[in-house]
Design a protein around this motif. Structure first.
Motif, PDB file in Angstrom:
ATOM      1  N   GLN A 147      34.794  45.770  41.525  1.00  0.00           N
ATOM      2  CA  GLN A 147      35.509  45.178  42.640  1.00  0.00           C
ATOM      3  C   GLN A 147      36.681  44.342  42.147  1.00  0.00           C
ATOM      4  O   GLN A 147      36.536  43.510  41.269  1.00  0.00           O
ATOM      5  CB  GLN A 147      34.566  44.308  43.465  1.00  0.00           C
ATOM      6  N   SER A 148      37.860  44.581  42.718  1.00  0.00           N
ATOM      7  CA  SER A 148      39.063  43.882  42.312  1.00  0.00           C
ATOM      8  C   SER A 148      38.964  42.417  42.685  1.00  0.00           C
ATOM      9  O   SER A 148      38.271  42.033  43.636  1.00  0.00           O
ATOM     10  CB  SER A 148      40.289  44.511  42.975  1.00  0.00           C
ATOM     11  N   ALA A 149      39.696  41.591  41.925  1.00  0.00           N
ATOM     12  CA  ALA A 149      39.630  40.160  42.149  1.00  0.00           C
ATOM     13  C   ALA A 149      40.166  39.781  43.520  1.00  0.00           C
ATOM     14  O   ALA A 149      39.645  38.890  44.168  1.00  0.00           O
ATOM     15  CB  ALA A 149      40.404  39.425  41.057  1.00  0.00           C
ATOM     16  N   GLN A 150      41.250  40.435  43.968  1.00  0.00           N
ATOM     17  CA  GLN A 150      41.756  40.176  45.311  1.00  0.00           C
ATOM     18  C   GLN A 150      41.048  41.107  46.295  1.00  0.00           C
ATOM     19  O   GLN A 150      41.068  42.316  46.126  1.00  0.00           O
ATOM     20  CB  GLN A 150      43.267  40.358  45.364  1.00  0.00           C
ATOM     21  N   PRO A 151      40.399  40.540  47.321  1.00  0.00           N
ATOM     22  CA  PRO A 151      39.509  41.339  48.176  1.00  0.00           C
ATOM     23  C   PRO A 151      40.169  42.551  48.826  1.00  0.00           C
ATOM     24  O   PRO A 151      39.511  43.571  49.037  1.00  0.00           O
ATOM     25  CB  PRO A 151      39.070  40.321  49.243  1.00  0.00           C
TER      26      PRO A 151
ATOM     27  N   ASP B  97      42.643  38.132  36.454  1.00  0.00           N
ATOM     28  CA  ASP B  97      42.117  39.200  35.603  1.00  0.00           C
ATOM     29  C   ASP B  97      42.813  39.206  34.249  1.00  0.00           C
ATOM     30  O   ASP B  97      42.176  39.460  33.212  1.00  0.00           O
ATOM     31  CB  ASP B  97      42.314  40.561  36.283  1.00  0.00           C
ATOM     32  N   TYR B  98      44.115  38.931  34.261  1.00  0.00           N
ATOM     33  CA  TYR B  98      44.850  38.868  32.990  1.00  0.00           C
ATOM     34  C   TYR B  98      44.372  37.697  32.144  1.00  0.00           C
ATOM     35  O   TYR B  98      44.263  37.807  30.915  1.00  0.00           O
ATOM     36  CB  TYR B  98      46.352  38.771  33.274  1.00  0.00           C
ATOM     37  N   VAL B  99      44.062  36.569  32.777  1.00  0.00           N
ATOM     38  CA  VAL B  99      43.500  35.427  32.046  1.00  0.00           C
ATOM     39  C   VAL B  99      42.181  35.830  31.394  1.00  0.00           C
ATOM     40  O   VAL B  99      41.941  35.572  30.199  1.00  0.00           O
ATOM     41  CB  VAL B  99      43.308  34.219  32.984  1.00  0.00           C
TER      42      VAL B  99
ATOM     43  N   ASN C 165      38.435  31.525  38.541  1.00  0.00           N
ATOM     44  CA  ASN C 165      39.056  30.393  39.229  1.00  0.00           C
ATOM     45  C   ASN C 165      40.518  30.671  39.558  1.00  0.00           C
ATOM     46  O   ASN C 165      41.014  30.308  40.632  1.00  0.00           O
ATOM     47  CB  ASN C 165      38.942  29.128  38.377  1.00  0.00           C
ATOM     48  N   VAL C 166      41.218  31.321  38.634  1.00  0.00           N
ATOM     49  CA  VAL C 166      42.621  31.643  38.885  1.00  0.00           C
ATOM     50  C   VAL C 166      42.732  32.668  40.009  1.00  0.00           C
ATOM     51  O   VAL C 166      43.610  32.557  40.892  1.00  0.00           O
ATOM     52  CB  VAL C 166      43.302  32.150  37.602  1.00  0.00           C
ATOM     53  N   SER C 167      41.859  33.662  40.023  1.00  0.00           N
ATOM     54  CA  SER C 167      41.864  34.642  41.116  1.00  0.00           C
ATOM     55  C   SER C 167      41.596  33.953  42.450  1.00  0.00           C
ATOM     56  O   SER C 167      42.193  34.305  43.480  1.00  0.00           O
ATOM     57  CB  SER C 167      40.813  35.728  40.863  1.00  0.00           C
ATOM     58  N   ALA C 168      40.707  32.958  42.435  1.00  0.00           N
ATOM     59  CA  ALA C 168      40.431  32.207  43.660  1.00  0.00           C
ATOM     60  C   ALA C 168      41.653  31.397  44.092  1.00  0.00           C
ATOM     61  O   ALA C 168      41.929  31.271  45.297  1.00  0.00           O
ATOM     62  CB  ALA C 168      39.233  31.287  43.440  1.00  0.00           C
ATOM     63  N   MET C 169      42.394  30.837  43.128  1.00  0.00           N
ATOM     64  CA  MET C 169      43.633  30.129  43.450  1.00  0.00           C
ATOM     65  C   MET C 169      44.619  31.057  44.162  1.00  0.00           C
ATOM     66  O   MET C 169      45.279  30.670  45.135  1.00  0.00           O
ATOM     67  CB  MET C 169      44.292  29.591  42.173  1.00  0.00           C
ATOM     68  N   ILE C 170      44.721  32.281  43.657  1.00  0.00           N
ATOM     69  CA  ILE C 170      45.649  33.254  44.243  1.00  0.00           C
ATOM     70  C   ILE C 170      45.220  33.602  45.664  1.00  0.00           C
ATOM     71  O   ILE C 170      46.042  33.629  46.598  1.00  0.00           O
ATOM     72  CB  ILE C 170      45.718  34.514  43.366  1.00  0.00           C
TER      73      ILE C 170
END
Length: 623
Positions: free
Chosen positions: A19-23, A68-70, A348-353
């Motif tokens: 599953q991708s980080a952005q829903p 994901d890059y992080v 956490n970064v994906s959640a920030m986005i």
């Protein structure tokens, strides 16, 4: 051992969900992969990301986000440390303008600056887009440079300090450091091409002049250097990089040099000599570049494992890979899966986005696009070309000033102002900015003789011998190198551009029902090292050249005007970004038009907002 053969091909097939980080992002499609060519010193490279930190939410091949890059970088650092090799991250500019995550916020970059800084990057430099406006270049100096903690380099860029007004370097000119595992001594620079379109609070020194300055000559005379690292928002085969290469080689004839470039939005690799290579890593978070060097001397604190790497070979070995930015690739290259791959930091970064996208309401829809419209993957003119859509349907509806009601107008827009494709489906706030992120308004020259005006497009498109030289950014360029264009052997049928068969909105499966291998269309790069640089093996796609500018004739007696129906005079309307070139073309045609003859057209209106209003009126409804 992570120094795998670069020739090894593996099928990337994951049973576990990824599953991708952005829903809202689609699942990436399985495809055959080439391994990463790990070496003694390795680099991950990003460039020209233009705010696409959420990844591509309508393109399965590029759905990885900055979080994901992080995670990817942190996992590769773990692998590098376990093997005693080094990994460095580099970003070469144009981080802004081109996506709603940056452009829809007030102030611009409110969210992306905090998102970007979460990735530890070892060398950062400036792109031209950071410098078009005073506010964005001030933000680089006041926010991004301090966030980089000494890793931001500005070898040929100065700024007027916002507080004192004094001319100062945007950031340190260079830095020297030693890698932690191999003890490789690196001298790094950060350059920008000879850019002249910057706001007046910044000064870009010509590269050829910079390499003659005392500080640069003193730096490159340092004999305790194992590698020169030249990061630059500069095309690889350019006068600027060649000037730097020659300057270094005049002093250090055999020290290896790694160039990392940008600006042209292509995947490319270039050989300067047997010990100097360059990599450019695409655009818009489609590509994570990977390049490696084996055979460097380790004059610093060496912890190299001699059984793994012989650092004493006569000529170092350089290698590269262009990684499609998606979780399938990331999982494979880290030998992890959807459970073990993400790091807490990356999540956490994906959640920030996701939070930023929600705050900006980027998924709000204006309408539903009935089909795909392409920038470069359809010829112009063509029913599938975004430029034909704009020329024939959009501009005639939106380019009108009540103060000039009823007056025929010839509207000219540069194709470089249209940044990306429209995909079949929801046309959202985010789509608006990916297609047209700039805040340029319109200007016009009234009552221009039509016999003169009708020649402007030919001149600006350089279809006739003339004296008007247009800049690179005027046109929408193909996102592949000339070498790749020459090597392309596949052309999509003209009547079926990407409706069911494309690497954008609807990728085809890996295998057909018959069991035969079916490749998804995508980047198939040919560069100085061959045609095996892409990590994902794709079916080739044909890209088409488009003109520098397009024109719409609006308010004419008929679209198929004849000489008898042509008006005597017209208003020449154009995006303000190209005013200089319109006036140059008019001067070439023997007229005396100057800036004083121009006026604002449609006061307070800009193309981004006008396009979204057109979509609301013409593509109504939910998808």
């Amino acid at each position: 051992m992570i120094l795998r053969s670069s020739d090894c091909l593996l099928w990337l097939i994951f049973i576990a969900s990824t599953q991708s980080a952005q829903p809202s992002a689609p699942e990436p499609v399985s495809a055959p992969l080439r391994e990463l060519p790990w070496g003694q010193l390795n680099f991950l490279h990003t460039t020209d990301t233009h705010g696409w930190h959420a990844g591509h939410l309508q393109e399965p091949s590029f759905t990885g986000d900055w979080g994901d890059y992080v995670s990817f970088a942190e996992r590769l650092h773990e692998q590098a440390d376990s093997e005693g090799v080094d990994l460095l991250l580099v970003d070469t500019g144009d981080r802004i303008e081109g996506n709603g995550l940056y452009d829809a916020s007030h102030p611009k970059g409110k969210y992306t600056r905090d998102i970007f800084k979460e990735q530890h990057i070892d060398v950062i430099c400036t792109g031209n887009h950071e410098l078009y406006h005073k506010y964005s270049s001030d933000n680089e100096y006041l926010i991004t440079v301090p966030n980089a903690h000494g890793n931001y380099l500005a070898s040929n860029l100065d700024i007027l300090d916002p507080d004192t007004g004094k001319r100062v370097a945007m950031a340190p000119r260079y830095k020297k450091f030693t890698t932690k595992n191999q003890g490789i001594r690196i001298l790094a620079f950060g350059f920008l091409f000879d850019f002249t379109g910057n706001a007046n609070n910044t000064i870009v020194e010509a590269v050829e002049k910079t390499v003659q300055q005392a500080w640069f000559l003193e730096a490159i005379h340092d004999r305790e250097v194992d590698l020169f690292l030249v990061a630059g928002h500069i095309p690889l085969d350019s006068p600027e990089f060649n000037a730097i290469f020659k300057a270094i080689r005049q002093i250090q004839w055999d020290t290896p040099i790694q160039f990392l470039g940008g600006h042209t939005h292509i995947r490319d690799y270039f050989k300067y000599d047997s010990k100097a290579y360059g990599l450019e890593s695409g655009r818009y978070m489609e590509t994570i570049g990977f390049t490696s060097i084996t055979g460097l001397s380790t004059g610093g604190r060496s912890r190299a494992r001699s059984s793994d790497i012989d650092a004493k070979v006569a000529a170092p070995k350089f290698a590269r890979r262009y990684i499609d930015n998606n979780l399938y690739s990331f999982h494979h290259h880290t030998s992890l899966n959807s459970t073990t791959f993400p790091t807490a930091h990356g999540r956490n970064v994906s959640a920030m986005i996701a939070s930023a996208r929600k705050d900006l309401n980027l998924d709000h829809g204006f309408g539903c696009a009935p089909q795909n419209f392409w920038t470069n993957r359809a010829p112009f003119p063509h029913k599938d070309s975004i430029f034909s859509l704009l020329q024939q349907r959009v501009f005639p509806d939106i380019i009108a000033d009540p103060a000039r009601d009823g007056i025929p107008r010839l509207a000219i827009v540069n194709t470089g102002g249209i940044r990306f494709d429209i995909f079949k489906g929801p046309f959202t706030i985010d789509t608006t900015y990916t297609v047209s992120p700039f805040t340029n308004g319109f200007r016009y020259i009234k009552d221009v003789p039509f016999e003169t005006a009708k020649q402007l497009t030919r001149i600006l498109n350089q279809e006739v011998p003339q004296l008007v030289e247009v800049p690179y950014d005027l046109a929408m360029r193909m996102p592949v190198s000339k070498r790749t264009q020459a090597a392309a052997a596949f052309e999509t049928p003209r009547e079926s551009f990407g409706h069911e068969y494309g690497f954008a909105s609807s990728q085809i499966p890996l295998a057909a029902a018959s069991g035969e291998t079916v490749l998804t269309p995508g980047y198939t790069t040919s560069d100085a090292a061959g045609d095996d640089g892409d990590d994902t093996i794709h079916e080739p796609i044909r890209f088409y050249k488009v003109p520098n500018v397009i024109e719409s004739r609006i308010g004419f007696p008929s679209l198929e005007s004849t000489a008898a129906e042509d008006p005597e005079k017209v208003d020449v309307v154009y995006i303000d970004f190209i005013e200089r070139y319109v006036l140059l073309a008019l001067r070439f045609l023997g007229t005396g038009y100057a800036v004083g003859d121009t006026e604002t057209y449609m006061e307070g209106r800009e193309m981004t907002g006008l396009i979204s209003k057109w979509v609301e009126r013409n593509w109504k409804g939910d998808c």
